[in-house]
Design a protein around this motif. Structure first.
Motif, PDB file in Angstrom:
ATOM      1  N   PHE A 168      -8.831   9.451   0.570  1.00 17.01           N
ATOM      2  CA  PHE A 168      -8.038   9.864  -0.581  1.00 17.01           C
ATOM      3  C   PHE A 168      -8.934  10.008  -1.806  1.00 17.01           C
ATOM      4  N   ARG A 169      -8.498  10.796  -2.744  1.00 17.82           N
ATOM      5  CA  ARG A 169      -9.133  10.848  -4.056  1.00 17.82           C
ATOM      6  C   ARG A 169      -8.037  11.135  -5.079  1.00 17.82           C
ATOM      7  N   ILE A 170      -8.238  10.662  -6.284  1.00 18.08           N
ATOM      8  CA  ILE A 170      -7.268  10.866  -7.354  1.00 18.08           C
ATOM      9  C   ILE A 170      -8.003  11.149  -8.651  1.00 18.08           C
ATOM     10  N   ASN A 171      -7.233  11.625  -9.617  1.00 19.88           N
ATOM     11  CA  ASN A 171      -7.761  11.809 -10.958  1.00 19.88           C
ATOM     12  C   ASN A 171      -7.441  10.544 -11.741  1.00 19.88           C
ATOM     13  N   SER A 172      -8.466   9.894 -12.283  1.00 17.91           N
ATOM     14  CA  SER A 172      -8.291   8.580 -12.907  1.00 17.91           C
ATOM     15  C   SER A 172      -8.305   8.641 -14.419  1.00 17.91           C
ATOM     16  N   SER A 173      -7.857   9.765 -15.004  1.00 18.92           N
ATOM     17  CA  SER A 173      -7.823   9.850 -16.453  1.00 18.92           C
ATOM     18  C   SER A 173      -6.794   8.882 -17.032  1.00 18.92           C
ATOM     19  N   SER A 174      -5.870   8.405 -16.171  1.00 24.14           N
ATOM     20  CA  SER A 174      -4.879   7.444 -16.608  1.00 24.14           C
ATOM     21  C   SER A 174      -5.546   6.138 -17.041  1.00 24.14           C
ATOM     22  N   THR A 175      -4.970   5.482 -18.030  1.00 22.85           N
ATOM     23  CA  THR A 175      -5.491   4.189 -18.501  1.00 22.85           C
ATOM     24  C   THR A 175      -5.280   3.092 -17.463  1.00 22.85           C
ATOM     25  N   LEU A 176      -4.588   3.408 -16.365  1.00 26.34           N
ATOM     26  CA  LEU A 176      -4.396   2.411 -15.312  1.00 26.34           C
ATOM     27  C   LEU A 176      -5.710   2.002 -14.662  1.00 26.34           C
ATOM     28  N   TYR A 177      -6.713   2.885 -14.730  1.00 30.30           N
ATOM     29  CA  TYR A 177      -7.960   2.621 -14.013  1.00 30.30           C
ATOM     30  C   TYR A 177      -9.149   2.662 -14.973  1.00 30.30           C
ATOM     31  N   PRO A 178      -9.206   1.757 -15.931  1.00 29.60           N
ATOM     32  CA  PRO A 178     -10.271   1.802 -16.943  1.00 29.60           C
ATOM     33  C   PRO A 178     -11.660   1.559 -16.393  1.00 29.60           C
ATOM     34  N   SER A 179     -11.756   0.932 -15.237  1.00 23.62           N
ATOM     35  CA  SER A 179     -13.076   0.616 -14.691  1.00 23.62           C
ATOM     36  C   SER A 179     -13.514   1.605 -13.624  1.00 23.62           C
ATOM     37  N   TYR A 225       0.840  -1.202   0.000  1.00 25.14           N
ATOM     38  CA  TYR A 225       0.000   0.000   0.000  1.00 25.14           C
ATOM     39  C   TYR A 225       0.877   1.255   0.000  1.00 25.14           C
ATOM     40  N   ASP A 226       0.518   2.242  -0.823  1.00 24.09           N
ATOM     41  CA  ASP A 226       1.246   3.506  -0.914  1.00 24.09           C
ATOM     42  C   ASP A 226       0.524   4.552  -0.072  1.00 24.09           C
ATOM     43  N   SER A 227       1.098   4.898   1.077  1.00 22.26           N
ATOM     44  CA  SER A 227       0.436   5.820   1.997  1.00 22.26           C
ATOM     45  C   SER A 227       0.416   7.253   1.478  1.00 22.26           C
ATOM     46  N   THR A 228       1.240   7.571   0.492  1.00 17.04           N
ATOM     47  CA  THR A 228       1.254   8.918  -0.079  1.00 17.04           C
ATOM     48  C   THR A 228       0.084   9.129  -1.027  1.00 17.04           C
ATOM     49  N   THR A 229      -0.179   8.145  -1.857  1.00 16.99           N
ATOM     50  CA  THR A 229      -1.247   8.274  -2.854  1.00 16.99           C
ATOM     51  C   THR A 229      -2.554   7.653  -2.410  1.00 16.99           C
ATOM     52  N   GLY A 230      -2.505   6.728  -1.424  1.00 13.92           N
ATOM     53  CA  GLY A 230      -3.704   6.018  -1.016  1.00 13.92           C
ATOM     54  C   GLY A 230      -4.021   4.820  -1.888  1.00 13.92           C
ATOM     55  N   LEU A 231      -3.123   4.491  -2.806  1.00 12.69           N
ATOM     56  CA  LEU A 231      -3.371   3.417  -3.761  1.00 12.69           C
ATOM     57  C   LEU A 231      -2.827   2.074  -3.287  1.00 12.69           C
ATOM     58  N   TYR A 232      -3.579   1.005  -3.614  1.00  8.72           N
ATOM     59  CA  TYR A 232      -3.143  -0.358  -3.335  1.00  8.72           C
ATOM     60  C   TYR A 232      -3.466  -1.217  -4.550  1.00  8.72           C
ATOM     61  N   THR A 233      -2.446  -1.912  -5.044  1.00  5.22           N
ATOM     62  CA  THR A 233      -2.636  -2.836  -6.151  1.00  5.22           C
ATOM     63  C   THR A 233      -2.707  -4.247  -5.590  1.00  5.22           C
ATOM     64  N   HIS A 234      -3.870  -4.863  -5.737  1.00  2.55           N
ATOM     65  CA  HIS A 234      -4.086  -6.216  -5.217  1.00  2.55           C
ATOM     66  C   HIS A 234      -3.332  -7.227  -6.075  1.00  2.55           C
ATOM     67  N   PRO A 235      -2.887  -8.339  -5.492  1.00  9.78           N
ATOM     68  CA  PRO A 235      -2.212  -9.384  -6.289  1.00  9.78           C
ATOM     69  C   PRO A 235      -3.029  -9.885  -7.467  1.00  9.78           C
ATOM     70  N   ASP A 236      -4.362  -9.741  -7.413  1.00 11.09           N
ATOM     71  CA  ASP A 236      -5.180 -10.210  -8.533  1.00 11.09           C
ATOM     72  C   ASP A 236      -5.245  -9.174  -9.662  1.00 11.09           C
ATOM     73  N   GLY A 237      -4.508  -8.036  -9.487  1.00  7.46           N
ATOM     74  CA  GLY A 237      -4.458  -7.036 -10.543  1.00  7.46           C
ATOM     75  C   GLY A 237      -5.461  -5.913 -10.414  1.00  7.46           C
ATOM     76  N   THR A 238      -6.322  -5.976  -9.409  1.00  6.64           N
ATOM     77  CA  THR A 238      -7.298  -4.902  -9.222  1.00  6.64           C
ATOM     78  C   THR A 238      -6.675  -3.739  -8.454  1.00  6.64           C
ATOM     79  N   PHE A 239      -7.258  -2.540  -8.638  1.00  2.00           N
ATOM     80  CA  PHE A 239      -6.775  -1.337  -7.981  1.00  2.00           C
ATOM     81  C   PHE A 239      -7.770  -0.877  -6.921  1.00  2.00           C
ATOM     82  N   TRP A 240      -7.242  -0.475  -5.764  1.00  2.00           N
ATOM     83  CA  TRP A 240      -8.074  -0.041  -4.659  1.00  2.00           C
ATOM     84  C   TRP A 240      -7.558   1.298  -4.137  1.00  2.00           C
TER      85      TRP A 240
END
Length: 296
Positions: free
Chosen positions: A36-47, A16-31
């Protein structure tokens, strides 16, 4: 919905990244952790789902002292540092890596704001007794050109930001409720009354409109070239909760608005896109662990 990751005493899973609030699960999902809030215009978060608007773009970099004015020359950032008598401009790469710096104290005591006019870097002081802006090369050499905003016809006691609109330098004074325009040669063009946003601490231009950063409330507000607030505004209090937002620049390459934090010694980037996340830190009622929400 939300999900608690009960894997440690803090509830933060490994990786878990405490700076961004992001966690990448081993199954490939993003949490994203609540709070926290982020801008998800990146293709990293298509869903990811959310609202369209400006939000934190998951990009920040630390500065060595208090960040004040921010300018971008098309390649690098120039950050005005005004900290305990240290009056310098620090140059960083677009990735936030420090390059070099130069002193501006001979001309600009207590520097606050910065703007790049396509050739030179302007550094301004809004302090009483030195309401001026000075032009430097990007190598830090004073060009000899300055603008005195306390002189006729303005007589401004201070100003709260400046920007380059592609043709001229534009200054804003929330105390005088005015914007004033000068050529890059320092020649006065005009001034006009506007509805100014309160507590302004910097201004930039995105090619169409101006953006003004405010310390109370902690927001960034859009303003037309005529000085009319559009009503488009976004909150920056999550990234800069207690420090003073100070200075704003526009990265024309990435379309990011970049805000300095005086006291936070950091710079944060925001971008227009799909804003996701929950600004309220929430916990699971049964386990008392922090809650995450899936974003992709």
């Amino acid at each position: 919905g939300y999900f608690p990751f009960i894997v440690s005493s803090t509830g933060d899973p490994t990786g878990y990244d405490s700076t961004t609030g992001l966690y990448t699960h081993p199954d490939g999902t993003f949490w994203l952790k609540s709070g926290f809030r982020i801008n998800s215009s990146s293709t990293l978060y298509p869903s990811a789902t959310g609202v369209i608007g400006y939000g934190y773009d998951n990009f920040t970099f630390a500065t060595t002292q208090e960040a004040n004015g921010v300018a971008f020359d098309g390649t690098d950032y120039f950050i005005v540092i005004n900290d305990s008598g240290i009056n310098i401009v620090s140059q960083y790469t677009s990735a936030g890596v420090y390059i070099t710096g130069f002193f501006v104290s001979p001309q600009t005591p207590s520097p606050k704001y910065a703007a790049f006019d396509g050739t030179n870097l302007w550094v301004g002081s809004g302090n009483v007794g030195n309401i001026k802006a000075y032009a430097y090369t990007t190598a830090g050499v004073y060009t000899g050109t300055s603008i005195d905003l306390a002189a006729s016809p303005l007589f401004w006691p201070n100003f709260q930001g400046m920007a380059y609109d592609g043709t001229n330098l534009v200054f804003i004074s929330t105390n005088n409720n005015e914007i004033a325009t000068f050529t890059t040669a320092g020649v006065y063009v005009s001034n006009s009354s506007i509805t100014t946003p309160s507590s302004a601490n910097g201004m930039t231009y995105d090619g169409t409109n101006f953006w003004v950063v405010r310390s109370s409330p902690r927001t960034v507000d859009e303003m037309t070239p005529a000085g009319v607030l559009t009503g488009n505004s976004f909150d920056i209090s999550i990234e800069i909760p207690t420090q003073t937002p100070m200075g704003i620049g526009y990265n024309s390459t990435t379309s990011q608005l970049v805000v300095g934090s005086s006291g936070g010694d950091a710079v944060f980037a925001y971008k227009y896109g799909k804003v996701v996340g929950d600004p309220v830190a929430r916990t699971d009622t049964d386990s008392a662990q922090p809650l995450f929400t899936r974003i992709g």
